[in-house]
Design a protein around this motif. Structure first.
Motif, PDB file in Angstrom:
ATOM      1  N   SER A 102       0.772  -1.227  -0.397  1.00  0.00           N
ATOM      2  CA  SER A 102      -0.073   0.450  -0.048  1.00  0.00           C
ATOM      3  C   SER A 102       0.829   1.300   0.001  1.00  0.00           C
ATOM      4  N   GLY A 103       1.867   1.424   0.608  1.00  0.00           N
ATOM      5  CA  GLY A 103       2.729   2.220   0.758  1.00  0.00           C
ATOM      6  C   GLY A 103       3.677   2.684  -0.672  1.00  0.00           C
ATOM      7  N   ALA A 104       3.971   1.191  -1.759  1.00  0.00           N
ATOM      8  CA  ALA A 104       4.445   1.387  -2.897  1.00  0.00           C
ATOM      9  C   ALA A 104       3.284   2.041  -3.628  1.00  0.00           C
ATOM     10  N   VAL A 105       1.976   2.104  -2.799  1.00  0.00           N
ATOM     11  CA  VAL A 105       0.368   2.167  -4.344  1.00  0.00           C
ATOM     12  C   VAL A 105       0.738   3.810  -4.250  1.00  0.00           C
ATOM     13  N   ALA A 106       0.920   4.093  -2.835  1.00  0.00           N
ATOM     14  CA  ALA A 106       0.092   5.343  -2.826  1.00  0.00           C
ATOM     15  C   ALA A 106       1.398   6.286  -2.970  1.00  0.00           C
ATOM     16  N   GLU A 107       3.103   5.701  -3.122  1.00  0.00           N
ATOM     17  CA  GLU A 107       4.264   6.513  -3.570  1.00  0.00           C
ATOM     18  C   GLU A 107       3.530   6.863  -5.190  1.00  0.00           C
ATOM     19  N   LYS A 108       3.313   5.757  -5.703  1.00  0.00           N
ATOM     20  CA  LYS A 108       2.818   6.185  -7.718  1.00  0.00           C
ATOM     21  C   LYS A 108       1.775   6.680  -7.263  1.00  0.00           C
ATOM     22  N   LEU A 109       0.618   7.094  -6.751  1.00  0.00           N
ATOM     23  CA  LEU A 109      -0.104   8.341  -6.337  1.00  0.00           C
ATOM     24  C   LEU A 109       0.197   9.810  -5.863  1.00  0.00           C
ATOM     25  N   GLY A 110       1.629   9.784  -5.651  1.00  0.00           N
ATOM     26  CA  GLY A 110       2.137  11.172  -5.589  1.00  0.00           C
ATOM     27  C   GLY A 110       1.609  11.558  -3.801  1.00  0.00           C
ATOM     28  N   VAL A 111       1.205  11.121  -3.022  1.00  0.00           N
ATOM     29  CA  VAL A 111       0.441  10.724  -2.032  1.00  0.00           C
ATOM     30  C   VAL A 111       1.035  10.519  -0.844  1.00  0.00           C
ATOM     31  N   ILE A 112       1.690  10.193   0.326  1.00  0.00           N
ATOM     32  CA  ILE A 112       1.688  10.499   1.421  1.00  0.00           C
ATOM     33  C   ILE A 112       0.617   8.715   2.502  1.00  0.00           C
ATOM     34  N   PRO A 113       0.879   7.906   2.578  1.00  0.00           N
ATOM     35  CA  PRO A 113       0.315   6.973   3.460  1.00  0.00           C
ATOM     36  C   PRO A 113       0.317   7.704   4.846  1.00  0.00           C
ATOM     37  N   GLU A 114      -1.041   6.932   5.331  1.00  0.00           N
ATOM     38  CA  GLU A 114      -1.638   7.410   6.510  1.00  0.00           C
ATOM     39  C   GLU A 114      -2.725   6.394   7.000  1.00  0.00           C
ATOM     40  N   TYR A 115      -1.891   5.317   8.233  1.00  0.00           N
ATOM     41  CA  TYR A 115      -1.969   3.907   8.550  1.00  0.00           C
ATOM     42  C   TYR A 115      -3.259   4.586   9.972  1.00  0.00           C
ATOM     43  N   VAL A 116      -4.431   4.162  10.134  1.00  0.00           N
ATOM     44  CA  VAL A 116      -5.222   3.785  10.398  1.00  0.00           C
ATOM     45  C   VAL A 116      -5.215   2.584  11.130  1.00  0.00           C
ATOM     46  N   LEU A 117      -5.189   1.358  12.359  1.00  0.00           N
ATOM     47  CA  LEU A 117      -5.440   0.675  13.326  1.00  0.00           C
ATOM     48  C   LEU A 117      -6.293   0.258  13.876  1.00  0.00           C
ATOM     49  N   GLY A 118      -7.317  -1.041  13.746  1.00  0.00           N
ATOM     50  CA  GLY A 118      -8.289  -0.865  14.017  1.00  0.00           C
ATOM     51  C   GLY A 118      -8.657  -2.860  14.160  1.00  0.00           C
ATOM     52  N   GLU A 119     -10.335  -2.606  14.775  1.00  0.00           N
ATOM     53  CA  GLU A 119     -10.548  -4.362  14.418  1.00  0.00           C
ATOM     54  C   GLU A 119     -10.961  -4.784  13.121  1.00  0.00           C
ATOM     55  N   TRP A 120     -11.193  -5.717  12.823  1.00  0.00           N
ATOM     56  CA  TRP A 120     -11.680  -5.637  11.213  1.00  0.00           C
ATOM     57  C   TRP A 120     -12.632  -5.310  11.258  1.00  0.00           C
TER      58      TRP A 120
END
Length: 300
Positions: A102-120
């Motif tokens: 997902s980080g590599a995809v975000a880089e392709k989109l030209g944006v910074i990934p912000e991860y949010v953790l939680g339950e399924w």
């Protein structure tokens, strides 16, 4: 713009012709009528142009990709406790297959990934409600989910395994789950598979918790990703568990995003990014790093 100007001229000409046919001898009246027609026609054109601009603005406001690029970040939801897909290393850094993809995809989109953790369950609900732009957490494809979310192209192909305690000789196939108890995350594909074979499923959020339930004898078996169980056994080689069967269907994994037209351009951009990452060999490299094998192709 030329067509709009011609329409104004045509309207004026028609007014002039009608005036001549009616015997209008008053040049001033004729000019005033012509000017009035031109003004009315031009006003109609201006209103149409304004409406079109407003329509474009509204479309841009609803377009998720435009919003993401404007703010410069993309919010990606994941559990953070399911190695080697998404987990925290000994230093507390968020790592894993899904984190890097997902980080590599975000880089392709030209944006910074912000991860949010939680339950399924909460993550699924958050994507559906539009609180998160994306979920990357080994999300297997189901027809039901495809009615609630937009999927990216599949970038991982996962086999589901049946796991029991090392001393269990009663369960040796998926069919043996009928009438037994398993444990898995609520609404996961593993729960759905277990229920398909007649098992009762106990809700447990983490893989470690699942294995604890199994070893304590509180459940008869569990289903999970082959690569996750293999990773667990590498870390815990003395664990008193064993794989006894494989599901016949290969699970197709993709990222999910909110359902609707607002996600169409985001979906297309993510698919393009995944295609480039596949062609560059990046997907395979990330898979080898975390799984010790390439699961990014159905033929792998």
């Amino acid at each position: 713009m030329m067509k709009k100007r011609i329409s104004v001229t045509v309207v004026a000409a028609l007014i002039s012709s009608l005036c001549l046919l009616a015997g209008c001898g008053n040049d001033t009246a004729q000019k005033e009528a012509t000017q009035s027609a031109e003004n009315t026609a031009q006003e109609t054109v201006t209103q149409a142009e304004t409406a079109k601009v407003q329509e474009d603005v509204t479309a841009a406001e609803d377009d998720l990709l435009s919003q993401i690029r404007e703010k410069g970040t993309i919010t990606i939801a994941m559990e953070g406790n399911w190695a080697p897909w998404t987990y925290e290393d000994q230093e507390g850094n968020l790592v894993g297959f899904e984190v890097e993809v997902s980080g590599a995809v975000a880089e392709k989109l030209g944006v910074i990934p912000e991860y949010v953790l939680g339950e399924w369950d909460g993550l699924l609900a958050g994507v559906q409600a539009g609180r998160y732009d994306l979920m990357a957490n080994g999300v297997g494809y189901t027809e039901e989910r495809a009615q609630a979310y937009y999927y990216s192209d599949f970038y991982a192909f996962n086999r589901t395994v049946l796991v029991v305690r090392g001393d269990n000789e009663e369960i040796t196939s998926m069919e043996d789950l009928n009438g037994k108890t398993t444990c898995n995350s609520a609404n996961s594909t593993y729960q759905l598979t277990a229920e398909k074979y007649g098992a009762t499923v106990k809700d447990v959020e983490t893989l470690d918790g699942t294995i604890e339930e199994l070893l304590a004898g509180r459940v008869d078996a569990t289903l999970n990703a082959e690569v996750s169980i293999n990773d667990y056994l590498r870390e815990q080689p003395d664990a008193h568990i064993k794989i006894v069967a494989y599901d016949s269907e290969v699970e197709q994994v993709g990222m999910i995003m909110p359902y609707g037209e607002q996600s169409e351009t985001l979906q297309a951009a993510i698919n393009q990014a995944l295609s480039e990452l596949r062609e560059e060999g990046t997907l395979a490299e990330i898979s080898e790093k975390y799984f010790g094998m390439d699961i990014t192709s159905p033929e792998a």
